[in-house]
Motif scaffolding. Structure first.
Motif, mmCIF file in Angstrom:
data_model
loop_
_atom_site.group_PDB
_atom_site.id
_atom_site.type_symbol
_atom_site.label_atom_id
_atom_site.label_comp_id
_atom_site.label_asym_id
_atom_site.label_seq_id
_atom_site.Cartn_x
_atom_site.Cartn_y
_atom_site.Cartn_z
ATOM 1 N N ALA A 199 0.852 -1.194 0.000
ATOM 2 C CA ALA A 199 0.000 0.000 0.000
ATOM 3 C C ALA A 199 0.885 1.241 0.000
ATOM 4 C CB ALA A 199 -0.900 0.006 1.227
ATOM 5 N N PRO A 200 0.392 2.364 -0.533
ATOM 6 C CA PRO A 200 1.168 3.602 -0.533
ATOM 7 C C PRO A 200 1.485 4.051 0.889
ATOM 8 C CG PRO A 200 -0.718 3.768 -2.009
ATOM 9 C CD PRO A 200 -0.908 2.520 -1.220
ATOM 10 N N VAL A 201 2.688 4.638 1.080
ATOM 11 C CA VAL A 201 3.118 5.072 2.405
ATOM 12 C C VAL A 201 3.253 6.582 2.478
ATOM 13 C CG1 VAL A 201 4.955 4.953 4.136
ATOM 14 C CG2 VAL A 201 4.295 2.897 2.862
ATOM 15 N N SER A 202 3.982 7.176 1.545
ATOM 16 C CA SER A 202 4.206 8.616 1.589
ATOM 17 C C SER A 202 4.327 9.179 0.175
ATOM 18 C CB SER A 202 5.482 8.950 2.369
ATOM 19 O OG SER A 202 5.770 10.342 2.312
ATOM 20 N N SER A 203 3.742 10.345 -0.016
ATOM 21 C CA SER A 203 3.871 11.048 -1.287
ATOM 22 C C SER A 203 4.598 12.376 -1.106
ATOM 23 C CB SER A 203 2.481 11.295 -1.895
ATOM 24 O OG SER A 203 1.683 12.079 -1.011
ATOM 25 N N VAL A 204 5.206 12.573 0.063
ATOM 26 C CA VAL A 204 5.907 13.823 0.351
ATOM 27 C C VAL A 204 7.202 13.890 -0.447
ATOM 28 C CG1 VAL A 204 7.024 15.206 2.134
ATOM 29 C CG2 VAL A 204 4.939 13.930 2.681
ATOM 30 N N PRO A 205 7.406 14.920 -1.255
ATOM 31 C CA PRO A 205 8.655 15.025 -2.026
ATOM 32 C C PRO A 205 9.874 15.167 -1.116
ATOM 33 C CG PRO A 205 6.970 16.518 -2.880
ATOM 34 C CD PRO A 205 6.472 16.015 -1.565
ATOM 35 N N ALA A 206 10.988 14.625 -1.553
ATOM 36 C CA ALA A 206 12.226 14.714 -0.776
ATOM 37 C C ALA A 206 12.600 16.162 -0.503
ATOM 38 C CB ALA A 206 13.355 14.008 -1.524
ATOM 39 N N GLU A 207 12.278 17.044 -1.432
ATOM 40 C CA GLU A 207 12.643 18.453 -1.318
ATOM 41 C C GLU A 207 12.031 19.131 -0.094
ATOM 42 O OE1 GLU A 207 13.701 17.117 -5.225
ATOM 43 O OE2 GLU A 207 11.829 16.907 -4.071
ATOM 44 N N PHE A 208 10.941 18.582 0.449
ATOM 45 C CA PHE A 208 10.297 19.177 1.619
ATOM 46 C C PHE A 208 11.196 19.122 2.850
ATOM 47 C CE2 PHE A 208 5.468 19.529 0.945
ATOM 48 C CZ PHE A 208 5.627 19.788 -0.405
ATOM 49 N N ASN A 209 12.129 18.168 2.863
ATOM 50 C CA ASN A 209 13.015 17.990 4.013
ATOM 51 C C ASN A 209 14.251 18.877 3.965
ATOM 52 O OD1 ASN A 209 11.930 15.231 5.381
ATOM 53 N ND2 ASN A 209 11.728 15.120 3.162
ATOM 54 N N ALA A 210 14.633 19.301 2.767
ATOM 55 C CA ALA A 210 15.901 20.006 2.583
ATOM 56 C C ALA A 210 16.005 21.322 3.347
ATOM 57 C CB ALA A 210 16.159 20.225 1.094
ATOM 58 N N PRO A 211 14.944 22.152 3.405
ATOM 59 C CA PRO A 211 15.094 23.411 4.151
ATOM 60 C C PRO A 211 15.397 23.202 5.630
ATOM 61 C CG PRO A 211 13.198 23.532 2.689
ATOM 62 C CD PRO A 211 13.654 22.103 2.682
ATOM 63 N N VAL A 212 14.807 22.173 6.237
ATOM 64 C CA VAL A 212 15.067 21.901 7.652
ATOM 65 C C VAL A 212 16.521 21.476 7.841
ATOM 66 C CG1 VAL A 212 14.311 20.664 9.695
ATOM 67 C CG2 VAL A 212 12.671 21.175 7.885
ATOM 68 N N ALA A 213 16.993 20.585 6.962
ATOM 69 C CA ALA A 213 18.383 20.139 7.054
ATOM 70 C C ALA A 213 19.340 21.306 6.879
ATOM 71 C CB ALA A 213 18.657 19.058 6.009
ATOM 72 N N CYS A 214 19.086 22.155 5.900
ATOM 73 C CA CYS A 214 19.970 23.304 5.655
ATOM 74 C C CYS A 214 19.954 24.276 6.829
ATOM 75 C CB CYS A 214 19.559 24.010 4.368
ATOM 76 S SG CYS A 214 20.019 23.113 2.864
ATOM 77 N N TYR A 215 18.783 24.488 7.407
ATOM 78 C CA TYR A 215 18.702 25.369 8.579
ATOM 79 C C TYR A 215 19.573 24.834 9.706
ATOM 80 C CZ TYR A 215 16.996 27.334 12.938
ATOM 81 O OH TYR A 215 16.937 27.901 14.179
ATOM 82 N N LEU A 216 19.456 23.539 9.998
ATOM 83 C CA LEU A 216 20.195 22.951 11.111
ATOM 84 C C LEU A 216 21.697 22.928 10.868
ATOM 85 C CD1 LEU A 216 17.732 20.050 11.957
ATOM 86 C CD2 LEU A 216 18.178 22.093 13.345
ATOM 87 N N LEU A 217 22.120 22.973 9.617
ATOM 88 C CA LEU A 217 23.538 23.024 9.278
ATOM 89 C C LEU A 217 24.077 24.453 9.249
ATOM 90 C CD1 LEU A 217 23.494 20.362 6.437
ATOM 91 C CD2 LEU A 217 24.840 20.176 8.550
ATOM 92 N N SER A 218 23.197 25.431 9.307
ATOM 93 C CA SER A 218 23.599 26.831 9.149
ATOM 94 C C SER A 218 23.819 27.523 10.488
ATOM 95 C CB SER A 218 22.527 27.593 8.370
ATOM 96 O OG SER A 218 21.421 27.891 9.214
#
Length: 293
Positions: free
Chosen positions: A201-220
């Motif tokens: 069954a389908p699990v997630s349709s969230v694009p990977a790009e949705f996670n990138a701003p959070v990762a970049c913020y935490l690295l900044s």
């Protein structure tokens, strides 16, 4: 925006998915990116795309479970740009199996990639940052699976290990100005393809790009006051994972079989925490109320 202007960041597992999306966004914010992946062609493709978009990146394929290779990855950043400012410990392995379906090879693979590989990269990154004496940021990857999801015990255990490592490293490195956090992401990646095959069954349709701003913020440097946290991002929902701790109030007494049984019958039994992924309301000051969803 140039939130990461001039920062040198190593990103593992960045040949596709969340790693690739974060590498591209970080480069657009001015970071110099070392793109790592076991697949040399995928790592090179991401680095090339970053360059074509006006960013700066090099590819460095390799297996992070090799301790020496992890050091070489970190030193590639230093060789290219003279320093290391951040590590996105993103490379990971995901397989689903209930306890009766597990085999030794699968369990070992989860621990080798998700724990040993992440440790190898973080150890060498921390050593380099400490030698530089100018702080830095390490971003590990955890998962909601650490809270207990069916058929995800091996994966969840490995990600729980990374949450625990995050708490410890943040404490150890705080005085040196090195921040350590973990991202708990959700996206339609190869990992979700595996889950969908297993579950049918389908699990997630969230694009990977949705996670990138959070990762970049935490690295900044914008996240200079954030360390020792597991940050959950699931589409439009942003949250913090609750840290493990001792549930208060504690009980004191002389403990034998009967008094332990009585403690569970009268107090601890009704205060048990449910298994599985849950939500807890945490009030300002760290006082946790018994609110679940």
């Amino acid at each position: 925006m140039t939130w990461l202007e001039g920062k040198t960041i190593v990103m593992t597992g960045a040949g596709r998915g969340i790693g690739a999306a974060t590498a591209r966004l970080a480069a657009s914010y001015g970071a110099h990116v070392v793109v790592n992946d076991r697949d040399a062609a995928e790592a090179e493709a991401v680095a090339r795309a970053i360059g074509e978009a006006g960013g700066t990146a090099v590819s460095h394929p390799g297996d992070i479970t090799d301790w020496a290779a992890a050091r070489e990855l970190v030193m590639r950043a230093v060789a290219e740009w003279g320093r290391l400012d951040g590590l996105f410990n993103n490379a990971g392995l995901f397989r689903m199996a209930r306890i009766e379906e597990l085999d030794e090879a699968s369990v070992r693979a989860h621990l080798e990639v998700n724990v040993l590989g992440s440790f190898a990269c973080a150890v060498h990154a921390a050593r380099q940052m400490l030698a530089q004496g100018k702080g830095g940021a390490i971003l590990n990857v955890s998962s909601g699976a650490q809270m207990g999801l069916p058929a995800m015990s091996a994966y969840g255990a490995s990600k729980g290990a990374m949450a625990s490592a995050t708490y410890a490293w943040a404490t150890e490195l705080r005085e040196a100005g090195i921040r350590v956090n973990a991202l708990s992401p959700m996206a339609a990646t190869r990992m979700m393809d595996e889950a969908e095959r297993y579950l049918g069954a389908p699990v997630s349709s969230v694009p990977a790009e949705f996670n990138a701003p959070v990762a970049c913020y935490l690295l900044s440097d914008a996240a200079s006051g954030v360390t020792g946290q597991v940050v959950r991002i699931e589409g439009r929902v942003l949250s913090l994972a609750v840290h493990p701790g001792i549930a208060l109030p504690t009980l004191e007494g002389e403990w034998d079989f009967e008094t332990v049984a009585d403690a569970f019958r009268t107090d601890l039994g009704r205060r048990q925490f449910p298994s599985g992924t849950v939500g807890m309301t945490v009030e300002i000051g760290g006082n946790a109320s018994r609110t679940w969803d």
